[in-house]
Enzyme design. Structure first.
Site, PDB file in Angstrom:
ATOM      1  CB  SER A 185      -4.473  70.168  73.214  1.00  0.00           C
ATOM      2  OG  SER A 185      -3.308  71.212  73.990  1.00  0.00           O
ATOM      3  CG  HIS A 214      -5.774  67.193  69.770  1.00  0.00           C
ATOM      4  ND1 HIS A 214      -5.293  66.159  71.134  1.00  0.00           N
ATOM      5  CD2 HIS A 214      -4.552  68.372  70.171  1.00  0.00           C
ATOM      6  CE1 HIS A 214      -4.133  67.135  72.003  1.00  0.00           C
ATOM      7  NE2 HIS A 214      -3.187  67.618  70.883  1.00  0.00           N
ATOM      8  CE  LYS A 245      -1.566  65.351  69.859  1.00  0.00           C
ATOM      9  NZ  LYS A 245      -0.426  65.569  70.578  1.00  0.00           N
TER      10      LYS A 245
HETATM   11  C1  LIG Z   1      -1.867  71.055  69.643  1.00  0.00           C
HETATM   12  C2  LIG Z   1      -0.839  70.213  69.320  1.00  0.00           C
HETATM   13  N1  LIG Z   1       0.333  70.750  68.238  1.00  0.00           N
HETATM   14  C3  LIG Z   1       1.167  70.195  68.086  1.00  0.00           C
HETATM   15  C4  LIG Z   1       1.944  69.726  69.019  1.00  0.00           C
HETATM   16  C5  LIG Z   1       3.126  68.756  69.273  1.00  0.00           C
HETATM   17  O1  LIG Z   1       2.855  67.059  68.683  1.00  0.00           O
HETATM   18  P1  LIG Z   1       4.233  66.321  67.870  1.00  0.00           P
HETATM   19  O2  LIG Z   1       4.029  65.391  70.217  1.00  0.00           O
HETATM   20  O3  LIG Z   1       4.166  65.282  67.620  1.00  0.00           O
HETATM   21  O4  LIG Z   1       4.864  67.374  69.041  1.00  0.00           O
HETATM   22  C6  LIG Z   1       0.594  68.854  70.453  1.00  0.00           C
HETATM   23  C7  LIG Z   1       1.685  67.605  71.085  1.00  0.00           C
HETATM   24  O5  LIG Z   1       0.880  67.688  72.099  1.00  0.00           O
HETATM   25  C8  LIG Z   1      -0.399  69.120  70.323  1.00  0.00           C
HETATM   26  O6  LIG Z   1      -1.327  69.536  71.226  1.00  0.00           O
END
Ligand SMILES: Cc1ncc(COP(=O)(O)O)c(C=O)c1O
Length: 422
Positions: A185, A214, A245
């Site tokens: 991310s 992502h 996202k």
């Molecule tokens: C790679 C990744 N996994 C999980 C999450 C967590 O997602 P959520 O925003 O739905 O809690 C994010 C969020 O930033 C992320 O970038």
């Protein structure tokens, strides 16, 4: 002698105050209004270059209409966990539609993506099990690993050879799994899933868990994500995604075989002990899924925008971290400089986000820019122009760095000196 529990808070308190006093505190910015690609902050219209709304669907008429209709039918909240009283027909329909989309027999919807990783990894890995985890995995994976009782073995970032070596060198009495982000991310780098799947083929006891937060909607011929991009859809055992996202909503899911999903459904504590997403959020995710499945124009525009942004940033000599995603993170180095630069970009009409420890090592701060299908060419040109205007004062062109920044060792602490330089 016993200490006051709050002593550390009092000691820490001065750190953010210093940054605030310097007018460079870049976090918790108040967004007064949003049109997706543009937002208003402090009464000023900014181009949003820091969102994960890649397909721009938060403002798509079908997505908004679906959320409004669900709100009218179910009200504003579910007031309980899915397990007991918070499971509407929309949550169930969303799971069915997601299963069809990702090509897995079953899915399970949680209230956030963070909770998916925390709950799933937390309940699956037990004391004799081994988790082989990419060194740059998302915080929710790291916390899921901590929550589990499994043994965590980190392998070098996106390095399948190191993963294989660690698996070969680790005696494991229980089960084993490779856990990786599909798209990382902070930088937009992607996992070498073909090689990781090859490791699994050679080690049949090893399972693979991919976080495609992502990638879904963005990667692959039909938007089915990073596993479609690498053509390994059938070979990943568990796939997770989030609605925060490209799905233009809030919530997350994990997909896999029925027995495993049933186990997670009955063991994952964040699912049991936290309220479900509002029906309006489920409806928005259903509609976004329909749009991304039927309107490829958004994805195509996103990639055109991304290519335009990359070309422009390269042309002005920015140091872009390795990325294959609509995330282009620019090297800055010192945290104070990154915070100050973030605010200077705001002054020039651009909302980008700093990335600093603990998301990256100390001294490896970045400015993360991300692109959306809903950006216009003029928006992206304005983002590039703002970076160009600030690149010399902030010394962030590749030519300003004496050595390749990626080879620099991590520093030992936050460097805020730039905040106090004249
Ligand atoms: C790679 C990744 N996994 C999980 C999450 C967590 O997602 P959520 O925003 O739905 O809690 C994010 C969020 O930033 C992320 O970038």
């Amino acid at each position: 002698m016993a200490k006051d529990l709050f002593e550390k808070c009092h000691e820490f308190y001065q750190q953010p105050q210093l940054v605030k006093a310097a007018g460079a505190y870049p976090f918790f910015q108040e967004i007064e209004e949003s049109a997706g690609a543009h937002v208003h902050c402090h009464g000023k219209r900014l181009i949003m270059a820091g969102s994960n709304n890649y397909l721009g669907l938060t403002h798509h008429p079908r997505v908004k209409a679906a959320a409004v209709a669900a709100l009218e039918r179910y009200g504003t909240g579910c007031s309980g966990s899915r397990f007991l009283n918070g499971n509407t027909s929309l949550h169930v329909q969303l799971e069915r539609n997601l299963a069809r989309f990702v090509g897995k027999p079953e899915t399970l919807v949680f209230s956030t993506g963070f909770m998916v990783n925390h709950g799933t990894i937390g309940c699956l890995f037990e004391s004799e099990d081994c988790i082989f985890s990419d060194a740059d995995n998302h915080a929710s994976i790291i916390d899921g690993c901590r929550q589990s009782r499994g043994r965590v073995i980190r392998y070098a970032h996106a390095d399948a050879a190191d993963c294989r070596a660690k698996i070969d060198a680790t005696p494991c009495a229980g089960g084993a799994g490779i856990v990786t982000d599909g798209v990382f991310s902070m930088t937009g780098n992607i996992a070498p899933l073909r090689e990781l799947v090859a490791i699994k083929r050679a080690h049949p006891h090893v399972r693979i868990y991919v976080d495609d937060a992502h990638g879904l909607g963005v990667f692959g011929e039909t938007g089915r994500g990073i596993t479609e991009h690498w053509d390994v859809q059938g070979e990943v055992d568990l796939l997770m995604g989030t609605f925060s996202k490209s799905f233009a909503s809030i919530g997350g899911f994990v997909a896999g075989e029925p027995e495993v999903i049933e186990y997670i459904r009955h063991k994952a504590r964040p699912l049991w002990f936290s309220a479900s997403i509002p029906a309006a959020s489920a409806a928005a995710a259903i509609a976004a899924l329909e749009v991304m499945s039927t309107e490829s124009t958004h994805r195509e525009q996103l990639w055109r925008n991304c290519a335009f942004a990359r070309h422009g940033l390269e042309e002005i000599g920015m140091y872009i971290m390795p990325s294959k995603a609509p995330i282009l993170a620019l090297w800055v180095g010192a945290e104070g400089k990154a915070f100050k630069l973030t605010m200077a970009l705001r002054d020039l009409g651009v909302f980008a986000t700093p990335v600093a420890y603990p998301a990256v090592p100390y001294g490896h701060a970045l400015i993360r820019t991300s692109y959306m299908a809903s950006h216009t060419t003029e928006d992206i040109a304005a983002i590039i122009k703002a970076f160009d205007a600030l690149a010399d004062p902030y010394q962030i062109r590749t030519t300003h760095f004496a050595q390749d920044p990626a080879t620099l060792p991590p520093a030992d602490y936050y460097d805020l000196s730039a905040l106090f330089a004249s």
